[in-house]
Design an enzyme around this catalytic site. Structure first.
Site, PDB file in Angstrom:
ATOM      1  N   ASP A  49       0.824  -1.209   0.000  1.00 55.37           N
ATOM      2  CA  ASP A  49       0.000   0.000   0.000  1.00 55.37           C
ATOM      3  C   ASP A  49       0.861   1.262   0.000  1.00 55.37           C
ATOM      4  O   ASP A  49       0.777   2.081   0.915  1.00 55.37           O
ATOM      5  CB  ASP A  49      -0.946  -0.027   1.221  1.00 55.37           C
ATOM      6  CG  ASP A  49      -1.777  -1.307   1.258  1.00 55.37           C
ATOM      7  OD1 ASP A  49      -1.223  -2.360   1.648  1.00 55.37           O
ATOM      8  OD2 ASP A  49      -2.938  -1.264   0.854  1.00 55.37           O
ATOM      9  N   ASP A  82      -1.746  -2.714  -3.884  1.00 58.17           N
ATOM     10  CA  ASP A  82      -2.038  -1.280  -3.873  1.00 58.17           C
ATOM     11  C   ASP A  82      -0.711  -0.568  -4.115  1.00 58.17           C
ATOM     12  O   ASP A  82      -0.197   0.178  -3.279  1.00 58.17           O
ATOM     13  CB  ASP A  82      -2.734  -0.810  -2.585  1.00 58.17           C
ATOM     14  CG  ASP A  82      -4.257  -0.991  -2.667  1.00 58.17           C
ATOM     15  OD1 ASP A  82      -4.733  -1.566  -3.673  1.00 58.17           O
ATOM     16  OD2 ASP A  82      -4.958  -0.563  -1.744  1.00 58.17           O
ATOM     17  N   TYR A  85      -1.385   4.585  -6.069  1.00 52.75           N
ATOM     18  CA  TYR A  85      -2.613   5.283  -5.668  1.00 52.75           C
ATOM     19  C   TYR A  85      -2.894   6.443  -6.605  1.00 52.75           C
ATOM     20  O   TYR A  85      -1.966   6.972  -7.204  1.00 52.75           O
ATOM     21  CB  TYR A  85      -2.457   5.806  -4.233  1.00 52.75           C
ATOM     22  CG  TYR A  85      -2.610   4.690  -3.219  1.00 52.75           C
ATOM     23  CD1 TYR A  85      -3.876   4.254  -2.854  1.00 52.75           C
ATOM     24  CD2 TYR A  85      -1.497   4.072  -2.677  1.00 52.75           C
ATOM     25  CE1 TYR A  85      -4.029   3.221  -1.937  1.00 52.75           C
ATOM     26  CE2 TYR A  85      -1.656   3.024  -1.764  1.00 52.75           C
ATOM     27  CZ  TYR A  85      -2.915   2.616  -1.400  1.00 52.75           C
ATOM     28  OH  TYR A  85      -3.074   1.595  -0.502  1.00 52.75           O
ATOM     29  N   ASN A 120      -6.781  -3.780  -4.717  1.00 53.35           N
ATOM     30  CA  ASN A 120      -8.035  -3.264  -5.281  1.00 53.35           C
ATOM     31  C   ASN A 120      -7.845  -1.914  -5.960  1.00 53.35           C
ATOM     32  O   ASN A 120      -8.463  -1.634  -6.974  1.00 53.35           O
ATOM     33  CB  ASN A 120      -9.131  -3.196  -4.207  1.00 53.35           C
ATOM     34  CG  ASN A 120      -8.699  -2.468  -2.951  1.00 53.35           C
ATOM     35  OD1 ASN A 120      -7.700  -2.845  -2.334  1.00 53.35           O
ATOM     36  ND2 ASN A 120      -9.415  -1.437  -2.567  1.00 53.35           N
ATOM     37  N   HIS A 213      -3.314  -9.471  -1.371  1.00 57.51           N
ATOM     38  CA  HIS A 213      -3.521  -8.079  -0.946  1.00 57.51           C
ATOM     39  C   HIS A 213      -4.443  -7.986   0.269  1.00 57.51           C
ATOM     40  O   HIS A 213      -4.188  -7.259   1.218  1.00 57.51           O
ATOM     41  CB  HIS A 213      -4.095  -7.244  -2.097  1.00 57.51           C
ATOM     42  CG  HIS A 213      -4.363  -5.826  -1.684  1.00 57.51           C
ATOM     43  ND1 HIS A 213      -3.370  -4.971  -1.281  1.00 57.51           N
ATOM     44  CD2 HIS A 213      -5.531  -5.128  -1.563  1.00 57.51           C
ATOM     45  CE1 HIS A 213      -3.896  -3.806  -0.953  1.00 57.51           C
ATOM     46  NE2 HIS A 213      -5.198  -3.870  -1.103  1.00 57.51           N
ATOM     47  N   HIS A 222     -10.204  -2.358   7.778  1.00 54.19           N
ATOM     48  CA  HIS A 222     -10.918  -3.248   6.846  1.00 54.19           C
ATOM     49  C   HIS A 222     -11.202  -4.616   7.468  1.00 54.19           C
ATOM     50  O   HIS A 222     -12.189  -5.257   7.150  1.00 54.19           O
ATOM     51  CB  HIS A 222     -10.117  -3.445   5.552  1.00 54.19           C
ATOM     52  CG  HIS A 222      -9.984  -2.196   4.737  1.00 54.19           C
ATOM     53  ND1 HIS A 222     -11.067  -1.550   4.193  1.00 54.19           N
ATOM     54  CD2 HIS A 222      -8.900  -1.482   4.360  1.00 54.19           C
ATOM     55  CE1 HIS A 222     -10.653  -0.479   3.524  1.00 54.19           C
ATOM     56  NE2 HIS A 222      -9.345  -0.414   3.619  1.00 54.19           N
ATOM     57  N   HIS A 250      -3.876  -0.341   6.321  1.00 56.51           N
ATOM     58  CA  HIS A 250      -2.651   0.465   6.331  1.00 56.51           C
ATOM     59  C   HIS A 250      -2.029   0.500   7.722  1.00 56.51           C
ATOM     60  O   HIS A 250      -2.025   1.521   8.408  1.00 56.51           O
ATOM     61  CB  HIS A 250      -2.944   1.882   5.833  1.00 56.51           C
ATOM     62  CG  HIS A 250      -3.424   1.896   4.418  1.00 56.51           C
ATOM     63  ND1 HIS A 250      -3.805   3.035   3.756  1.00 56.51           N
ATOM     64  CD2 HIS A 250      -3.555   0.889   3.520  1.00 56.51           C
ATOM     65  CE1 HIS A 250      -4.166   2.725   2.516  1.00 56.51           C
ATOM     66  NE2 HIS A 250      -4.031   1.435   2.364  1.00 56.51           N
TER      67      HIS A 250
END
Ligand SMILES: *[C@@H]1O[C@H](CO)[C@@H](O)[C@H](O)[C@H]1NC(C)=O
Length: 331
Positions: A49, A82, A85, A120, A213, A222, A250
């Protein structure tokens, strides 16, 4: 055959070629051989991420990865997805690839192979671009595929493309996802899981790592992914997987299992973090949680695994040591 006219024969041959291409591309996960060190040990870093042009402490994390990478003489880097971004890459010429990858992870020790899965957010852009060999020409460290295996002698690492397994992205009206290349979701999922199961059951490696992921278990915002608990976890349990590692949340986290040896490790803290949430319901299964930036290192020998979680300053936050014999005789 003798009565086939030329056109029928050509079509028949075309059909056979097509079927074998499909079988070849779906029946087996692509494998990469990565030699261990001369003494049989191996070390690597795990980060997730991250791609934000160096912002949100991405550069600070990168700097510390470089320092720890040097100290551990790492063999490669694993990215839990990820990668870019907010919406993946726009194409193979998107400057974000260099701004967020090449120009950020500049330390000498990080000039190794990177093995990446898609997250995602990557699916919100041009997925084919991240998978494209063109990127490997721009920066030869880059390798991102949907699901694949890295065989590094004492460890086999199984990379799983988890985004298509998660139901909510199918009905997400706010973002568009690039599902090109996945002809039917149902077939894609069942083939991916079947291939993984077969590869895991055939593996003779001392250590088995699975990377995706999305979390199976996470105490972050999440949290757990029900689809992975349902479809992926039983396969991992049945095949003596030692570690599952993911990003998506994160943060850094470690959750132990009560009914298998699997340790759940979240390393999704490569840039933006500080969500301000930790699930209070894990009790003593939650071994560690850090709501901030950082990364993870893995050192493996044939009998021992040492996992370390670091913060944005490269300070050690949490250590997990596993002995292979103890781990399996305890069950
Ligand atoms: C960067 O890291 C420092 C130290 O943890 C923290 O105080 C700061 O808020 C972080 N910045 C961002 C944007 O997260």
């Amino acid at each position: 055959m003798a009565c086939f006219d030329y056109k029928t024969r050509a079509m028949y041959i075309g059909f056979v070629v097509l079927v074998s291409m499909l079988v070849c591309s779906f029946a087996h996960l692509q494998r990469f051989e990565h030699p261990a060190k001369a003494d049989g040990t191996l070390s690597f870093l795990v980060v997730g991420d991250w791609g934000r042009n160096g912002n949100f402490n991405q550069s600070e994390v990168a700097l510390q990865m470089g320092r720890i990478g040097e100290k551990l003489d790492i063999d490669f880097v694993v990215s839990t997805g990820d990668n870019f971004y907010d919406d993946g890459l726009k194409g193979v010429n998107d400057p974000a690839f260099e701004e967020s990858f090449t120009k950020v992870y500049t330390a000498k020790s990080l000039q190794k192979q990177w093995y990446s899965v898609l997250g995602n957010h990557d699916y919100r852009g041009d997925v084919e671009a991240q998978l494209s060999p063109v990127l490997r020409k721009i920066d030869s460290r880059w390798l991102c595929l949907r699901s694949f295996i890295v065989n590094a002698e004492i460890v086999e690492i199984f990379f799983v493309d988890t985004t298509p397994l998660v139901d909510k992205y199918m009905t997400d009206k706010e973002h568009s996802y690039d599902w090109r290349g996945l002809s039917s979701r149902k077939n894609y999922i069942s083939n991916t899981l079947k291939d993984l199961e077969m590869a895991l059951s055939e593996s003779t490696a001392k250590w088995k790592f699975v990377v995706g992921h999305h979390a199976i278990r996470s105490a972050g915002y999440h949290g757990d992914t029900p689809e992975l608990i349902r479809h992926l976890l039983p396969i991992l349990k049945a095949n003596n997987v030692d570690f599952y590692t993911n990003g998506h949340d994160h943060c850094l986290g470690h959750i132990a299992s009560h009914d298998s040896p699997i340790q759940f490790l979240t390393s999704g803290a490569g840039s933006k973090a500080w969500r301000g949430y930790v699930n209070p319901n894990y009790g003593n299964a939650l071994k560690f949680f850090h709501d901030g930036q950082g990364f993870m290192s893995v050192e493996l020998s044939p009998t021992n695994a040492q996992i370390v979680l670091y913060d944005v300053f490269g300070k050690i936050l949490h250590k997990l040591s596993m002995s292979k014999e103890l781990l399996h005789s305890a069950i």
